[in-house]
Design an enzyme around this catalytic site. Sequence first.
Site, PDB file in Angstrom:
ATOM      1  N   HIS A   1      -3.899   7.217  42.652  1.00  0.00           N
ATOM      2  CA  HIS A   1      -4.423   8.787  42.793  1.00  0.00           C
ATOM      3  C   HIS A   1      -3.930   9.439  41.417  1.00  0.00           C
ATOM      4  O   HIS A   1      -2.920   9.070  40.877  1.00  0.00           O
ATOM      5  CB  HIS A   1      -3.530   9.474  44.113  1.00  0.00           C
ATOM      6  CG  HIS A   1      -3.584  10.893  43.906  1.00  0.00           C
ATOM      7  ND1 HIS A   1      -4.851  11.544  43.983  1.00  0.00           N
ATOM      8  CD2 HIS A   1      -2.678  11.695  43.613  1.00  0.00           C
ATOM      9  CE1 HIS A   1      -4.405  12.908  43.840  1.00  0.00           C
ATOM     10  NE2 HIS A   1      -3.352  13.044  43.610  1.00  0.00           N
TER      11      HIS A   1
ATOM     12  N   HIS B   1      -4.422  23.375  46.933  1.00  0.00           N
ATOM     13  CA  HIS B   1      -3.567  24.114  46.096  1.00  0.00           C
ATOM     14  C   HIS B   1      -3.922  25.598  46.669  1.00  0.00           C
ATOM     15  O   HIS B   1      -3.124  26.435  46.178  1.00  0.00           O
ATOM     16  CB  HIS B   1      -3.773  24.137  44.664  1.00  0.00           C
ATOM     17  CG  HIS B   1      -3.462  22.924  43.996  1.00  0.00           C
ATOM     18  ND1 HIS B   1      -4.715  21.874  44.002  1.00  0.00           N
ATOM     19  CD2 HIS B   1      -2.477  22.075  43.655  1.00  0.00           C
ATOM     20  CE1 HIS B   1      -4.323  20.895  43.268  1.00  0.00           C
ATOM     21  NE2 HIS B   1      -2.891  20.848  43.317  1.00  0.00           N
TER      22      HIS B   1
ATOM     23  N   CYS C   1      -5.331  16.354  46.529  1.00  0.00           N
ATOM     24  CA  CYS C   1      -4.085  16.050  46.383  1.00  0.00           C
ATOM     25  C   CYS C   1      -3.318  15.987  47.677  1.00  0.00           C
ATOM     26  O   CYS C   1      -3.905  16.362  48.664  1.00  0.00           O
ATOM     27  CB  CYS C   1      -3.592  16.795  45.134  1.00  0.00           C
ATOM     28  SG  CYS C   1      -1.799  16.495  44.522  1.00  0.00           S
TER      29      CYS C   1
HETATM   30  N1  GLN Z   1       1.166  10.582  47.417  1.00  0.00           N
HETATM   31  C1  GLN Z   1       1.457  12.078  46.897  1.00  0.00           C
HETATM   32  C2  GLN Z   1       1.469  13.077  47.944  1.00  0.00           C
HETATM   33  O1  GLN Z   1       0.565  12.977  48.731  1.00  0.00           O
HETATM   34  C3  GLN Z   1       0.893  12.382  45.379  1.00  0.00           C
HETATM   35  C4  GLN Z   1       1.360  13.643  45.112  1.00  0.00           C
HETATM   36  C5  GLN Z   1       0.782  13.975  43.663  1.00  0.00           C
HETATM   37  O2  GLN Z   1      -0.163  13.540  43.232  1.00  0.00           O
HETATM   38  N2  GLN Z   1       1.446  14.852  42.827  1.00  0.00           N
HETATM   39  O3  GLN Z   1       2.114  14.019  47.810  1.00  0.00           O
HETATM   40 ZN    ZN Z   2      -2.173  14.697  43.114  1.00  0.00          ZN
END
Ligand code: GLN
Ligand code: ZN
Length: 757
Positions: A643, A696, A728
Amino acid sequence: MKTSIIGYPRIGNLRELKFASEQYFRGEITAAELEQTAKAIRLYNLNLQKNSGLDFIPSNDFSFYDGVLDTAFLLNAVPERYTALGLSALDTYFAAARGYQGEKGDVKALAMKKWYNTNYHYMVPEISDAAELKLVGTKPFDLFREALDQGVQTKPVVLGAYTFLKLARYTGTKTAADFADAIAAAYSELLCRFGELGAAWVQLDEPSLVKDMTEAETALFVSIYEKILANKHGVQVLVQTYFGDVRDCYNQLCTLDFDGIGLDFAEGKQSLALVRANGFPKDKTLFAGVVNGKNIWHNNYAHTLSIVQELQKYAAQTVLNTSCSLLHVPCTLANETKLSADCKQHFAFAKEKLTELAELKAIFQSAQPTDTSAYRQNAALHSAPRAGVNADVRAKVAALTDRDFLRLPAFSEREKIQKARFALPLLPTTTIGSFPQTADVKAARTALRKGELSAADYEQLIERKIAECVALQEEIGLDVLVHGEFERNDMVEYFGECLDGYLFTEKAWVQSYGTRCVKPPIIWGDIARAKPMTVRWSSYAQSLTDKPMKGMLTGPVTILNWSFPREDISLKESAFQIALAIREEVLDLEANGIRIIQVDEAALREKLPLRKSDWRTDYLDWAIPAFRFVHSGVRPETQIHTHMCYSEFADIITDIDNMDADVITFEASRSDLTILDVLKENHFRTEVGPGVYDIHSPRIPSKEEIKAALAQMLARIPAAKLWVNPDCGLKTRGNAETVPSLKNLVAAAKEVRNENS
Ligand code: GLN
Ligand code: ZN
């Protein structure tokens, strides 16, 4: 021999500015009270620097939020939507920094961007065609006078005209060059005012000069400074560069009528070579950036001595300087009560770097530099064998061969095997890992740390949270589940605490943006996996469901990029050590029945070198292999996800594909899905999950909205390669918006799935 620094941290030893600002934002203190705290910090810093014996003490390095934003206000480059609110000067400033929502209106903040290759972020000035750049602010003069009142003649610091124009965003048809005359006039006026105030030197920061420069850019730089320097009003002008070398404009710097040139000898790979090859003008002072302003390790005096002695052959006047502003290191070691004396002696935070400069100065002034006690102590420190050497790890890293970076069978083969194994529906749904970190979890962690909660009780709570999270995801109908990451305070710190080789500080905060500070852990010794880190939580979560449970790890490059790195071994070596530890965890997860493992590389793009010509050799050539090494040992049927927190990887798209993950999820919703075309054009091979909504913001995306995003994605990405997920992790969100958002996400995926099959 004189000493100088480029700037000092302004948050206060204990983040006093952050707390006062936040109180002010909440209406708990007045503007005058906030200003009082600010002034106290400035005067404390001033006295500290004066008492350390520093010769060139900066002023105007203070900022309530960000120095670039200060410069926009100084130069009349503030969009009307902020000034039109009719707020006080301070509140107008904060409106541009943070946005404003209230009686007077509703405006978003200016955009924020990463400051070169650091973890600091600046506010991007916006310049419209109608903008009239001129000197309207007084802050640099006020702060110069404030110090003068204390009997200290400072060296005012202002962001340079060229860099300001390069950092700005142009909203109309005009470009930087169209504002060259106006900005030169403003800086000329600035010099004039400083001349009147009796300033001996002014420092103009021009970090943009260390980037690749086109001929047009060099010409723009020269034309601006020819005008500014035509009349210096009795002030000596120092052009200060940092974060690299100035290979594209060194000759111009030498030719222009500057009185001082600041070069970076820590990060500037070619700085010394430039001086050797071209010499240094006899009529100028060389501000030699030899004390690293970005890292926390004690300076190596022998090394510094040899550089400066060589520079003295070329330059008539040399000043010992930091390599960049000390903004990027914590304030002081003095508040660290838990670090051993043995560790501490290797570190120098901002305050201790002042001591280093003073010691270096004394060493240079001595008849026998290498006989001074400071020199000898320093030499002993640097020659003593370093603690934290792990021979086993070193041997393993040294023995790596090409085969270790290669996962077999090839992606296309694995894709088939995995499709058969998981039998997931078309457009499988998942999340990025974390679920809302509710108050109970944070409170429990605090209680555990204070010894008010037993480890057993804490772990029980985490298990309960995991069980609830799994049940919730099953109810929502997601296809690939996560355990929710409740055991983690932070995605780097958590792993650091489970690894040998890491040190943690208590108060070593560094400003990231505005009132947000981070406390990067320190890589002290060789990194090794001391114990399983996530296996217990992931296997527990998997035991609660028949659906695949994603194991969740942070990748080596991100762990490294968000830590203070070592200087005695290379970044590559550190990255490979961390990769080895994460690889062991990956294999352990696999052995414990985890079939899908996500290795987050949220920060992979962050440390991409400033010059494109350095991208491969200095970074990608080890960063991508480090990631590949993490997963090259798993079985073909184990699915590896990664990710990333941004989608600006158009220019490194093949490198991202070369990480050889099976699936990559990334942020896309805020950047208008522009990355999709890039994926298509480059025949991106890895399966992808571009985020279908922005986590966000607290708003709940509708099913229709998500379907529309999916339709756009399907127009460019084969359905068989597309995953459906938020952009995210959800840890900063509440359950109130998370649950309905995910329900809409699943409903949207199901409908689109039916339409496509
Ligand atoms: N696995 C993390 C989460 O879900 C990824 C966080 C990130 O990309 N900053 O919080
Ligand atoms: Zn992220």
